[in-house]
Design a protein around this motif. Sequence first.
Motif, PDB file in Angstrom:
ATOM      1  N   LEU A   1      -3.659   8.789   1.468  1.00  0.00           N
ATOM      2  CA  LEU A   1      -3.587   9.566   2.714  1.00  0.00           C
ATOM      3  C   LEU A   1      -2.915  10.919   2.480  1.00  0.00           C
ATOM      4  O   LEU A   1      -3.359  11.945   2.994  1.00  0.00           O
TER       5      LEU A   1
ATOM      6  N   LEU B   1      -0.687   9.442   9.432  1.00  0.00           N
ATOM      7  CA  LEU B   1      -2.041   9.918   9.086  1.00  0.00           C
ATOM      8  C   LEU B   1      -3.095   8.813   9.197  1.00  0.00           C
ATOM      9  O   LEU B   1      -4.278   9.066   9.006  1.00  0.00           O
ATOM     10  N   MET B   2      -2.671   7.586   9.521  1.00  0.00           N
ATOM     11  CA  MET B   2      -3.616   6.462   9.510  1.00  0.00           C
ATOM     12  C   MET B   2      -4.529   6.435  10.736  1.00  0.00           C
ATOM     13  O   MET B   2      -4.067   6.544  11.861  1.00  0.00           O
TER      14      MET B   2
ATOM     15  N   LYS C   1       5.166   9.370   6.654  1.00  0.00           N
ATOM     16  CA  LYS C   1       4.153  10.439   6.632  1.00  0.00           C
ATOM     17  C   LYS C   1       2.755   9.854   6.556  1.00  0.00           C
ATOM     18  O   LYS C   1       1.832  10.307   7.234  1.00  0.00           O
ATOM     19  N   SER C   2       2.580   8.848   5.722  1.00  0.00           N
ATOM     20  CA  SER C   2       1.271   8.190   5.615  1.00  0.00           C
ATOM     21  C   SER C   2       0.921   7.455   6.913  1.00  0.00           C
ATOM     22  O   SER C   2      -0.217   7.505   7.384  1.00  0.00           O
TER      23      SER C   2
ATOM     24  N   ARG D   1     -12.387  12.979   3.541  1.00  0.00           N
ATOM     25  CA  ARG D   1     -11.235  12.087   3.676  1.00  0.00           C
ATOM     26  C   ARG D   1     -11.619  10.663   3.263  1.00  0.00           C
ATOM     27  O   ARG D   1     -10.912  10.001   2.515  1.00  0.00           O
TER      28      ARG D   1
ATOM     29  N   TYR E   1      -2.462  16.623   2.100  1.00  0.00           N
ATOM     30  CA  TYR E   1      -1.591  17.681   1.590  1.00  0.00           C
ATOM     31  C   TYR E   1      -2.180  18.422   0.393  1.00  0.00           C
ATOM     32  O   TYR E   1      -1.661  19.444  -0.021  1.00  0.00           O
TER      33      TYR E   1
ATOM     34  N   LYS F   1      -3.957   3.246  -3.787  1.00  0.00           N
ATOM     35  CA  LYS F   1      -3.227   2.634  -2.687  1.00  0.00           C
ATOM     36  C   LYS F   1      -3.321   3.578  -1.490  1.00  0.00           C
ATOM     37  O   LYS F   1      -3.352   4.808  -1.637  1.00  0.00           O
ATOM     38  N   LEU F   2      -3.351   2.968  -0.303  1.00  0.00           N
ATOM     39  CA  LEU F   2      -3.643   3.732   0.899  1.00  0.00           C
ATOM     40  C   LEU F   2      -2.606   4.824   1.190  1.00  0.00           C
ATOM     41  O   LEU F   2      -2.954   5.945   1.581  1.00  0.00           O
ATOM     42  N   GLY F   3      -1.326   4.490   1.003  1.00  0.00           N
ATOM     43  CA  GLY F   3      -0.268   5.455   1.310  1.00  0.00           C
ATOM     44  C   GLY F   3      -0.423   6.766   0.546  1.00  0.00           C
ATOM     45  O   GLY F   3      -0.570   7.827   1.155  1.00  0.00           O
TER      46      GLY F   3
ATOM     47  N   GLN G   1       0.817  -1.217   0.000  1.00  0.00           N
ATOM     48  CA  GLN G   1       0.000   0.000   0.000  1.00  0.00           C
ATOM     49  C   GLN G   1       0.852   1.270   0.000  1.00  0.00           C
ATOM     50  O   GLN G   1       0.326   2.376   0.158  1.00  0.00           O
ATOM     51  N   GLU G   2       2.163   1.094  -0.139  1.00  0.00           N
ATOM     52  CA  GLU G   2       3.096   2.226  -0.231  1.00  0.00           C
ATOM     53  C   GLU G   2       2.962   3.203   0.932  1.00  0.00           C
ATOM     54  O   GLU G   2       2.855   4.415   0.753  1.00  0.00           O
ATOM     55  N   ILE G   3       2.969   2.652   2.147  1.00  0.00           N
ATOM     56  CA  ILE G   3       2.859   3.475   3.357  1.00  0.00           C
ATOM     57  C   ILE G   3       4.241   3.910   3.824  1.00  0.00           C
ATOM     58  O   ILE G   3       5.015   3.103   4.340  1.00  0.00           O
ATOM     59  N   ASP G   4       4.581   5.170   3.665  1.00  0.00           N
ATOM     60  CA  ASP G   4       5.819   5.674   4.261  1.00  0.00           C
ATOM     61  C   ASP G   4       5.476   6.284   5.631  1.00  0.00           C
ATOM     62  O   ASP G   4       4.332   6.199   6.091  1.00  0.00           O
TER      63      ASP G   4
END
Lengths: 91, 91, 91, 91, 91
Positions: free
Chosen positions: C71, A53-54, A49-50, C56, C76, C66-68, A44-47
């Motif tokens: 968000l 925000l979850m 910063k993401s 949101r 932003y 994708k979730l990342g 899900q490409e969560i870095d």
Amino acid sequence: MKPRSMNDEENGRPPDPVDWAVIDVVDYFRTVGFAEQAIAFQEQEIDGKSLLLMTRNDVLTGLSLKLGPALKIYEYHVKPLQTRHLKNNSS
Amino acid sequence: MKPRSMNDEENGRPPDPVDWAVIDVVDYFRTVGFAEQAIAFQEQEIDGKSLLLMTRNDVLTGLSLKLGPALKIYEYHVKPLQTRHLKNNSS
Amino acid sequence: MKPRSMNDEENGRPPDPVDWAVIDVVDYFRTVGFAEQAIAFQEQEIDGKSLLLMTRNDVLTGLSLKLGPALKIYEYHVKPLQTRHLKNNSS
Amino acid sequence: MKPRSMNDEENGRPPDPVDWAVIDVVDYFRTVGFAEQAIAFQEQEIDGKSLLLMTRNDVLTGLSLKLGPALKIYEYHVKPLQTRHLKNNSS
Amino acid sequence: MKPRSMNDEENGRPPDPVDWAVIDVVDYFRTVGFAEQAIAFQEQEIDGKSLLLMTRNDVLTGLSLKLGPALKIYEYHVKPLQTRHLKNNSS
């Protein structure tokens, strides 16, 4: 307040999750006992910063995780990481 | 306050759900009349810690149960177990 | 208050998102680093008026992103665009 | 207050929905003009106890009904049945 | 207050949406520029009574519409129709 510099961590991750790349997020969850679930953060490409925000709902429904581990990942990791980040950046 | 030790239960489960393994959760729901639904807790890897974190919505939508039994599982079992755990640990 | 006319923008988009066509929305997200995600706004036919109405949850679940990235797109970009529009039209 | 006994109803259903079996729930919705939708209550194993626990969202998303009839089933039947049950049991 | 009788409308629809049949709802959305989306109201069997009960979430997720048009259908049509109906029936 960021009490430690970016490079003084033993685990190689920046101290503040806001600076984590996706690989750091994956690495964090592997380290804390969720190796099987860690890959979902990559998919899900969560870095960092993401990650900050979850919401609870995002963790439970947006990562296609089994419900049991997802509940613990949010409560014992994502929420505390967010709280710590907020405290470290609020003064 | 945990009035009983982990081994004095007739049914073999620890008295506080927080100490239940996934198999204890499954066993609990079998015992209270939801044998058919109990397997879903195993599939989603719900141990006692996860069980105590579940909301009504998690029970209704996260376990792929039929709606009728799911409503009763939450109202008559998950919610009371959470309430009892909170009371036993609040003083 | 709309301080600039519709045509004095370097990027060719009207200054107020309320006037954006779907192609302007797509172009905006391409420009700010979400080229891969921009197409989803086209598929869901999101013009500027719709963009200003998105919550949101709409961004996270209604665009199949994708979730990342989703968000970050909300936090932003969508949220700030909505705030700016509200300020510019509130006096 | 339960003013009538379980057997004095012409339609054969117990007067308080809390005592309805799944077949009584199905029978109720057939009687009030939702024959096509009644079967969904059987599929989801909704008895009277479950019916009294259903929220608007449960009716709209948990029964796989078409949205139009679902909206009316909740507003004109499930909600009034719950209100009546609460009144009859609150003194 | 219903200021006009059921038959004095040019468009042939009853003045108060509460009296609309499914075909009137479909016809309404065709007339106001959502011909492509109107069919979804027929598929979900939305008559006027159901239309007046719809929330934003119902419109966005219960009709399988594209998100862009769905957002505008709720904000510019469903919500105003509900508000007007409430005003006309509140005194």
